[in-house]
Structure formats: structure tokens, C-alpha cells
Design a protein around this motif. Sequence first.
Motif, PDB file in Angstrom:
ATOM      1  N   GLY A   1      41.771  36.011  31.923  1.00 40.02           N
ATOM      2  CA  GLY A   1      40.661  35.136  32.244  1.00 40.02           C
ATOM      3  C   GLY A   1      39.585  35.206  31.182  1.00 40.02           C
ATOM      4  N   ASP A   2      38.329  35.360  31.610  1.00 41.46           N
ATOM      5  CA  ASP A   2      37.203  35.402  30.669  1.00 41.46           C
ATOM      6  C   ASP A   2      36.837  36.822  30.252  1.00 41.46           C
ATOM      7  OD1 ASP A   2      37.172  32.731  31.187  1.00 41.46           O
ATOM      8  OD2 ASP A   2      35.077  32.609  31.765  1.00 41.46           O
ATOM      9  N   THR A   3      37.581  37.804  30.699  1.00 44.36           N
ATOM     10  CA  THR A   3      37.235  39.196  30.407  1.00 44.36           C
ATOM     11  C   THR A   3      37.220  39.464  28.903  1.00 44.36           C
ATOM     12  OG1 THR A   3      38.209  39.861  32.503  1.00 44.36           O
ATOM     13  CG2 THR A   3      37.888  41.589  30.874  1.00 44.36           C
ATOM     14  N   LEU A   4      38.232  38.973  28.216  1.00 42.98           N
ATOM     15  CA  LEU A   4      38.340  39.116  26.766  1.00 42.98           C
ATOM     16  C   LEU A   4      38.474  37.757  26.118  1.00 42.98           C
ATOM     17  CD1 LEU A   4      40.924  42.045  26.532  1.00 42.98           C
ATOM     18  CD2 LEU A   4      38.582  42.127  25.648  1.00 42.98           C
TER      19      LEU A   4
ATOM     20  N   HIS B   1      42.414  43.955  39.160  1.00 33.72           N
ATOM     21  CA  HIS B   1      41.033  43.548  39.383  1.00 33.72           C
ATOM     22  C   HIS B   1      40.203  44.021  38.202  1.00 33.72           C
ATOM     23  CE1 HIS B   1      37.098  44.044  41.873  1.00 33.72           C
ATOM     24  NE2 HIS B   1      37.187  42.814  41.405  1.00 33.72           N
ATOM     25  N   VAL B   2      39.588  43.067  37.481  1.00 36.18           N
ATOM     26  CA  VAL B   2      38.842  43.396  36.248  1.00 36.18           C
ATOM     27  C   VAL B   2      37.436  42.797  36.319  1.00 36.18           C
ATOM     28  CG1 VAL B   2      40.810  43.786  34.717  1.00 36.18           C
ATOM     29  CG2 VAL B   2      40.014  41.449  35.114  1.00 36.18           C
ATOM     30  N   PRO B   3      36.603  43.288  37.239  1.00 39.52           N
ATOM     31  CA  PRO B   3      35.255  42.728  37.388  1.00 39.52           C
ATOM     32  C   PRO B   3      34.366  43.057  36.203  1.00 39.52           C
ATOM     33  CG  PRO B   3      35.482  44.732  38.674  1.00 39.52           C
ATOM     34  CD  PRO B   3      36.850  44.426  38.125  1.00 39.52           C
ATOM     35  N   GLY B   4      33.230  42.401  36.181  1.00 37.62           N
ATOM     36  CA  GLY B   4      32.237  42.598  35.122  1.00 37.62           C
ATOM     37  C   GLY B   4      31.644  41.260  34.724  1.00 37.62           C
ATOM     38  N   HIS B   5      32.489  40.331  34.309  1.00 36.84           N
ATOM     39  CA  HIS B   5      32.037  38.950  34.065  1.00 36.84           C
ATOM     40  C   HIS B   5      31.598  38.340  35.394  1.00 36.84           C
ATOM     41  CE1 HIS B   5      31.849  34.889  32.558  1.00 36.84           C
ATOM     42  NE2 HIS B   5      32.877  34.496  33.299  1.00 36.84           N
ATOM     43  N   THR B   6      32.443  38.463  36.413  1.00 36.56           N
ATOM     44  CA  THR B   6      32.087  38.179  37.799  1.00 36.56           C
ATOM     45  C   THR B   6      32.654  39.318  38.647  1.00 36.56           C
ATOM     46  OG1 THR B   6      34.046  37.021  38.668  1.00 36.56           O
ATOM     47  CG2 THR B   6      32.549  35.743  37.265  1.00 36.56           C
ATOM     48  N   PRO B   7      32.231  39.441  39.911  1.00 33.79           N
ATOM     49  CA  PRO B   7      32.784  40.506  40.754  1.00 33.79           C
ATOM     50  C   PRO B   7      34.237  40.294  41.132  1.00 33.79           C
ATOM     51  CG  PRO B   7      30.703  39.659  41.642  1.00 33.79           C
ATOM     52  CD  PRO B   7      31.141  38.710  40.564  1.00 33.79           C
ATOM     53  N   ALA B   8      34.746  39.079  40.929  1.00 35.35           N
ATOM     54  CA  ALA B   8      36.066  38.739  41.471  1.00 35.35           C
ATOM     55  C   ALA B   8      37.130  38.502  40.402  1.00 35.35           C
ATOM     56  CB  ALA B   8      35.944  37.498  42.355  1.00 35.35           C
ATOM     57  N   CYS B   9      36.858  38.810  39.149  1.00 36.11           N
ATOM     58  CA  CYS B   9      37.801  38.501  38.077  1.00 36.11           C
ATOM     59  C   CYS B   9      39.112  39.266  38.259  1.00 36.11           C
ATOM     60  CB  CYS B   9      37.201  38.835  36.724  1.00 36.11           C
ATOM     61  SG  CYS B   9      35.872  37.737  36.218  1.00 36.11           S
ATOM     62  N   MET B  10      40.215  38.548  38.070  1.00 35.65           N
ATOM     63  CA  MET B  10      41.549  39.151  38.111  1.00 35.65           C
ATOM     64  C   MET B  10      42.255  38.879  36.789  1.00 35.65           C
ATOM     65  SD  MET B  10      41.860  40.557  41.106  1.00 35.65           S
ATOM     66  CE  MET B  10      43.613  40.859  41.332  1.00 35.65           C
ATOM     67  N   ALA B  11      43.035  39.859  36.343  1.00 36.80           N
ATOM     68  CA  ALA B  11      43.968  39.663  35.229  1.00 36.80           C
ATOM     69  C   ALA B  11      45.369  39.661  35.815  1.00 36.80           C
ATOM     70  CB  ALA B  11      43.823  40.770  34.192  1.00 36.80           C
ATOM     71  N   TYR B  12      46.207  38.752  35.345  1.00 40.01           N
ATOM     72  CA  TYR B  12      47.589  38.683  35.798  1.00 40.01           C
ATOM     73  C   TYR B  12      48.502  39.154  34.671  1.00 40.01           C
ATOM     74  CZ  TYR B  12      45.369  35.821  39.352  1.00 40.01           C
ATOM     75  OH  TYR B  12      44.537  35.371  40.362  1.00 40.01           O
TER      76      TYR B  12
ATOM     77  N   PHE C   1      25.713  36.663  34.930  1.00 36.21           N
ATOM     78  CA  PHE C   1      25.746  35.857  36.139  1.00 36.21           C
ATOM     79  C   PHE C   1      25.534  36.753  37.353  1.00 36.21           C
ATOM     80  CE2 PHE C   1      28.996  33.190  33.625  1.00 36.21           C
ATOM     81  CZ  PHE C   1      27.983  32.504  32.984  1.00 36.21           C
ATOM     82  N   PRO C   2      25.160  36.194  38.514  1.00 37.23           N
ATOM     83  CA  PRO C   2      24.986  37.016  39.710  1.00 37.23           C
ATOM     84  C   PRO C   2      26.230  37.855  39.997  1.00 37.23           C
ATOM     85  CG  PRO C   2      24.112  34.828  40.103  1.00 37.23           C
ATOM     86  CD  PRO C   2      24.783  34.785  38.761  1.00 37.23           C
ATOM     87  N   GLY C   3      26.041  39.164  40.144  1.00 35.56           N
ATOM     88  CA  GLY C   3      27.163  40.068  40.401  1.00 35.56           C
ATOM     89  C   GLY C   3      27.839  40.580  39.153  1.00 35.56           C
ATOM     90  N   GLY C   4      27.421  40.123  37.976  1.00 35.99           N
ATOM     91  CA  GLY C   4      28.015  40.594  36.737  1.00 35.99           C
ATOM     92  C   GLY C   4      27.456  41.945  36.329  1.00 35.99           C
ATOM     93  N   SER C   5      28.201  42.657  35.462  1.00 37.31           N
ATOM     94  CA  SER C   5      27.770  43.981  35.004  1.00 37.31           C
ATOM     95  C   SER C   5      28.469  44.310  33.705  1.00 37.31           C
ATOM     96  CB  SER C   5      28.102  45.049  36.047  1.00 37.31           C
ATOM     97  OG  SER C   5      28.015  46.352  35.490  1.00 37.31           O
ATOM     98  N   ALA C   6      27.691  44.555  32.649  1.00 40.84           N
ATOM     99  CA  ALA C   6      28.278  44.928  31.361  1.00 40.84           C
ATOM    100  C   ALA C   6      28.998  46.267  31.453  1.00 40.84           C
ATOM    101  CB  ALA C   6      27.198  44.965  30.290  1.00 40.84           C
ATOM    102  N   ARG C   7      28.446  47.194  32.213  1.00 39.16           N
ATOM    103  CA  ARG C   7      29.089  48.512  32.344  1.00 39.16           C
ATOM    104  C   ARG C   7      30.433  48.382  33.063  1.00 39.16           C
ATOM    105  NH1 ARG C   7      27.002  53.062  30.848  1.00 39.16           N
ATOM    106  NH2 ARG C   7      24.917  52.109  30.699  1.00 39.16           N
TER     107      ARG C   7
END
Length: 312
Positions: A186-189, A166-177, A201-207
Motif C-alpha cells: 500500500g502506501d507504507t513504502l 498489519h502495517v499501521p503508521g500511515h493510517t491505523p488500518a494499513c495492511m500489506a498483502y 493523518f488522524p491516527g497516523g504515527s511516524a514511530r
Amino acid sequence: MTGDTRDSALLLAQSTVDDALHGRSPRPQVTTFFDEATFTASHVVKDPDSAACAIIDSVLDFDMASGRTSHASAMQLVEFVRDQGLKVEWLLETHAHADHLSAAPLLQEHLGGRLAIGSHITVVQEVFGKIFNAGTGFARDGSQFDHLIAEGERFGIGGLQATALHVPGHTPACMAYVIGDAVFPGDTLFMPDYGTARCDFPGGSARTLYRSIQRLLALPGQARVFLCHDYKAPGRDQYAWETSIEAERSGNVHVHQGVDEDSFVQMREQRDATLPMPRLILPSVQVNMRGGRLPEPEDNGVRYLKLPLDLL
């Protein structure tokens, strides 16, 4: 989620890569299809020892001006899978994309496979269900997907080992496989010369994104990284979507070694404040929060997407 849970998930992901790099498990064969209209890379991930494969982050073609959908990009994947005699076991989404519509239901109709996304999709459904006033008919429990993947979950693609992070930040639900020695963030990097994902975006966080990226950069440096998008960094003439953890660790223009959390957050938030909304965000999220399914037809037989005014 506790720190112990996240640490154990990272250890599992590290062992997944190590096992593939040292020959204890197979390394995936990856074939990528790039959609220039949305700058999206869709990946077919094959077990080298069988016909089993997964498809990650597919694209349904959509023309915003006319409101028409088409299947050319998706059918390229269908034709490839059939020509190669592959068996689709998984249709994986790294997150509810804001820049393209998913073709997963269309692919499932033609090729089978289980549609899966990270378990935190329910957070995104709750937020955007309200934004689009989707009503009680829109389930916010992730039931539009066949399987919700949890942090640290291990699964197989034929003989391939896979671990989810689970790699949130871009969105709360981002997953890396992490599949063998290959990482699909995904869009994390993005490519090292382009940087990292936006977080406004809503729920996003740079930290939160910074901390998620640090987990990815803790994977073995030899791990291959297959990205979801590329936009051609200044000075580069060709699209690119494959790099390595070591290249990201040493050369990512936003988050290379030595960039601390506060500096990253300041850079990311200032940069995001200058970016326009993605061209397809409103249709994309409405469709992707439904597992790639279009809204049900209304009483005239036509499907409609909403356009919230003066809200976002």
C-alpha cells in the motif's frame, strides 16, 4: 495485539515468500495499471496455474471541480480481466485511501469477487464518521466490506498462497498483502528513491510506521515489492512501481539500514509538517470508508459529499 501474534504473522509471511522462491508454491503474475491523475498503481495478481486473480487498490475517476465521477480507469481493469479470461476472487484494499476513490464496488458489479480490507478499518470509520458527522446510518463495524482481514490471516487466490500483515503508521488500518513472492505494501513504502508514506493523518504515527516498515524489511530480500503510488523522485523521468525488499532495505532514502527509529521519526514529522493536504482527501475518505460506495441519494435523487470547514 500481542508481540507473539505479530511475530507469528511475520513468520507466516516469510514462509509465504520462501515457498514461492523455492518452487514449493506458485509465484504470481502481476499486471499493473497506472493512473497518472492520482499517481496510483492498481495491480491484477494472477495465479499462473489457473484463471484466478485478485485486484488490489482500484481507482474510480473523480473530477473535484465538477464533482463528476467516471469509470475509464476501472473499465480498463474490467476489459483486461475479461480479455484474459480471468476469474476475480478478491478485490483487496490496502487501506482507506486519502488520494483516490476506490472503484471496488463497480468492479464487483462487473466481475464479482469478495471485497476485503484490514480489520482495523473500524478504527478509521469511527474517527472519520465523527469528522464527517455521518450519523447513525453509517455503520462503523466494517460491514460495508465482504471480509475483514486479520493480522497473519492466510488466504488463497487459486493456488497462490497469501498472508496479511498489519502495517499501521500511515493510517491505523494499513495492511500489506504478501502473495507468493510478491509484497503489496500500500502506501507504507514508496520506491527507494522516493521514501516512505506521510503519517500526519488522524491516527497516523511516524514511530508506528517505522516499526511496521522494519517488519516488511525482514522479509526475504528477493521478494518483489509492488507499490501503490509513485510520484517520480527528483532526477527520474519515468513512473515506477516495482522494486524489491533488498532494494528498499539497502537504498530507501528515508529508512535504509542504519537509520534508527528516532532519526526516522524526526525526519518524517518535520517533512509531514510541510506537506499540503492531498487534493482528494475529503471525497476519498468519505467514499472509501464506505467500501468505495457513494453516499445514498438525498430526497432530490442527488448524492452529496461533505466539506467540513475549518476542521482539518
